[in-house]
Design a protein around this motif. Structure first.
Motif, PDB file in Angstrom:
ATOM      1  N   CYS A 111      33.599 -17.241 -19.972  1.00 46.26           N
ATOM      2  CA  CYS A 111      32.348 -16.559 -20.314  1.00 46.26           C
ATOM      3  C   CYS A 111      32.398 -15.153 -19.733  1.00 46.26           C
ATOM      4  N   THR A 112      31.999 -14.179 -20.508  1.00 53.31           N
ATOM      5  CA  THR A 112      31.902 -12.795 -20.030  1.00 53.31           C
ATOM      6  C   THR A 112      30.466 -12.301 -20.219  1.00 53.31           C
ATOM      7  N   VAL A 113      29.975 -11.575 -19.219  1.00 54.90           N
ATOM      8  CA  VAL A 113      28.621 -11.030 -19.272  1.00 54.90           C
ATOM      9  C   VAL A 113      28.659  -9.607 -18.727  1.00 54.90           C
ATOM     10  N   ILE A 114      27.593  -8.860 -18.999  1.00 57.04           N
ATOM     11  CA  ILE A 114      27.522  -7.470 -18.565  1.00 57.04           C
ATOM     12  C   ILE A 114      26.059  -7.094 -18.357  1.00 57.04           C
ATOM     13  N   THR A 115      25.824  -6.143 -17.465  1.00 54.37           N
ATOM     14  CA  THR A 115      24.453  -5.669 -17.286  1.00 54.37           C
ATOM     15  C   THR A 115      24.126  -4.633 -18.357  1.00 54.37           C
ATOM     16  N   PRO A 116      22.857  -4.477 -18.717  1.00 52.40           N
ATOM     17  CA  PRO A 116      22.478  -3.503 -19.742  1.00 52.40           C
ATOM     18  C   PRO A 116      22.872  -2.074 -19.338  1.00 52.40           C
ATOM     19  N   TYR A 117      23.164  -1.283 -20.328  1.00 56.49           N
ATOM     20  CA  TYR A 117      23.555   0.117 -20.079  1.00 56.49           C
ATOM     21  C   TYR A 117      22.351   0.931 -19.630  1.00 56.49           C
ATOM     22  N   GLN A 118      22.553   1.684 -18.578  1.00 52.37           N
ATOM     23  CA  GLN A 118      21.571   2.647 -18.107  1.00 52.37           C
ATOM     24  C   GLN A 118      22.308   3.948 -17.834  1.00 52.37           C
ATOM     25  N   GLU A 119      21.882   5.008 -18.495  1.00 55.23           N
ATOM     26  CA  GLU A 119      22.591   6.282 -18.365  1.00 55.23           C
ATOM     27  C   GLU A 119      22.637   6.735 -16.904  1.00 55.23           C
ATOM     28  N   GLY A 120      23.864   7.032 -16.467  1.00 56.39           N
ATOM     29  CA  GLY A 120      24.074   7.512 -15.115  1.00 56.39           C
ATOM     30  C   GLY A 120      24.138   6.407 -14.060  1.00 56.39           C
ATOM     31  N   ALA A 121      23.926   5.160 -14.465  1.00 52.67           N
ATOM     32  CA  ALA A 121      23.919   4.067 -13.492  1.00 52.67           C
ATOM     33  C   ALA A 121      25.235   3.287 -13.557  1.00 52.67           C
ATOM     34  N   VAL A 122      25.613   2.713 -12.446  1.00 54.33           N
ATOM     35  CA  VAL A 122      26.793   1.862 -12.399  1.00 54.33           C
ATOM     36  C   VAL A 122      26.476   0.551 -13.116  1.00 54.33           C
ATOM     37  N   MET A 123      27.401   0.100 -13.951  1.00 52.61           N
ATOM     38  CA  MET A 123      27.229  -1.164 -14.663  1.00 52.61           C
ATOM     39  C   MET A 123      28.106  -2.229 -14.008  1.00 52.61           C
ATOM     40  N   TYR A 124      27.752  -3.472 -14.260  1.00 53.30           N
ATOM     41  CA  TYR A 124      28.494  -4.600 -13.704  1.00 53.30           C
ATOM     42  C   TYR A 124      28.918  -5.537 -14.835  1.00 53.30           C
ATOM     43  N   GLY A 125      30.125  -5.980 -14.747  1.00 51.90           N
ATOM     44  CA  GLY A 125      30.632  -6.965 -15.692  1.00 51.90           C
ATOM     45  C   GLY A 125      31.191  -8.142 -14.918  1.00 51.90           C
ATOM     46  N   ALA A 126      31.007  -9.329 -15.458  1.00 52.09           N
ATOM     47  CA  ALA A 126      31.503 -10.533 -14.788  1.00 52.09           C
ATOM     48  C   ALA A 126      32.218 -11.408 -15.804  1.00 52.09           C
ATOM     49  N   GLN A 127      33.239 -12.086 -15.349  1.00 47.76           N
ATOM     50  CA  GLN A 127      33.965 -13.025 -16.198  1.00 47.76           C
ATOM     51  C   GLN A 127      34.224 -14.301 -15.419  1.00 47.76           C
ATOM     52  N   LEU A 128      33.985 -15.418 -16.080  1.00 46.82           N
ATOM     53  CA  LEU A 128      34.247 -16.730 -15.496  1.00 46.82           C
ATOM     54  C   LEU A 128      35.282 -17.450 -16.345  1.00 46.82           C
ATOM     55  N   LEU A 129      36.262 -18.038 -15.694  1.00 45.65           N
ATOM     56  CA  LEU A 129      37.276 -18.856 -16.360  1.00 45.65           C
ATOM     57  C   LEU A 129      37.338 -20.199 -15.650  1.00 45.65           C
ATOM     58  N   VAL A 130      37.217 -21.280 -16.427  1.00 48.89           N
ATOM     59  CA  VAL A 130      37.315 -22.636 -15.892  1.00 48.89           C
ATOM     60  C   VAL A 130      38.510 -23.315 -16.546  1.00 48.89           C
ATOM     61  N   GLU A 131      39.454 -23.771 -15.728  1.00 51.62           N
ATOM     62  CA  GLU A 131      40.655 -24.445 -16.219  1.00 51.62           C
ATOM     63  C   GLU A 131      40.702 -25.863 -15.653  1.00 51.62           C
ATOM     64  N   LEU A 132      40.891 -26.836 -16.536  1.00 47.49           N
ATOM     65  CA  LEU A 132      41.016 -28.224 -16.122  1.00 47.49           C
ATOM     66  C   LEU A 132      42.438 -28.679 -16.436  1.00 47.49           C
TER      67      LEU A 132
END
Length: 239
Positions: A111-132
């Motif tokens: 799963c990949t997610v991201i914070t909404p874009y805000q001009e001039g602001a730092v954005m954050y992205g996250a990724q989760l990987l689950v392996e069985l």
């Protein structure tokens, strides 16, 4: 008559297996002619033996099958909330995208997610990987090897163990100090969560690393939030 001794019970030697069957406890209370064929017991023994032999064959084929205490999720984004990380950065994550694969040796989902874009602001992205891992134990290669993207190359000198999370858990920071990776090993399951900071710049919308790496968020607080969200996810996926 030939049939009378068998019917009257006087010809015990002629009854063979049926006579032995009548000696079983409770058999004499059965109504005449309602006796269950004796071979049902033999069939049950054969069936049980076949199942046991099959189980042994599987163990012989895959002797090092790791334990799996977690289930596969076809859409892990529905399980993955990132509430604590969202609180740490002061924004909710959106734009969820997920994928999965189901194979003989391994199931995986991301799963990949991201914070909404805000001009001039730092954005954050996250990724989760689950392996069985269903065939081979992943412990020997757990958390080995650097990232392939120069921006996410790991600083192994800053690696630290995370106690009380799975069988083993480690936290690594990127060399560029713009993100962290949390990996958890629990039996045959491997959970990987990465959180990265970046800023969108340029007319073409290309990603560029931000000069202010921290984005106003304390890295220790961010990593503590990652641990809490990982713990919550693992609890949700428990069998």
């Amino acid at each position: 008559m030939i049939g009378e001794p068998e019917i009257d019970g006087d010809w015990d030697t002629a009854r063979g297996a049926e006579g032995a069957a009548e000696a079983l406890p409770g058999e004499r209370e059965r109504a005449p002619g309602a006796r269950t064929p004796w071979w049902w017991a033999l069939g049950g023994v054969v069936a049980a033996s076949a199942v046991w032999a099959g189980a042994l064959a599987v163990q012989d084929r895959f002797p090092d099958v790791p334990r799996l205490d977690h289930r596969h999720s076809s859409d892990v984004c529905k399980e993955f909330e990132l509430k604590t990380v969202g609180q740490a950065v002061g924004r909710e994550f959106e734009g969820r995208q997920s994928g999965e694969g189901v194979f003989l040796a391994q199931d995986w989902s991301y799963c990949t997610v991201i914070t909404p874009y805000q001009e001039g602001a730092v954005m954050y992205g996250a990724q989760l990987l689950v392996e069985l891992h269903k065939k081979d134990d992943p412990a020997a290669e757990f958390a080995t090897g650097p990232g392939t993207d120069p921006a996410t190359r790991l600083d192994m000198g800053q690696r630290r163990e995370v106690p009380g999370l799975g069988d083993r858990a480690v936290l690594d920071r990127y060399h560029a100090n713009d993100g962290s990776r949390l990996m958890v090993l629990d039996g045959g399951a491997v959970f990987t969560l990465t959180v990265q900071r970046f800023r969108i710049s340029g007319a073409d919308g290309a990603n560029a690393a931000d000069g202010d790496r921290s984005g106003g968020v304390d890295e220790d607080a961010m990593e503590a939030a990652m641990i809490e969200d990982m713990r919550a996810l693992m609890a949700k996926l428990e069998r």
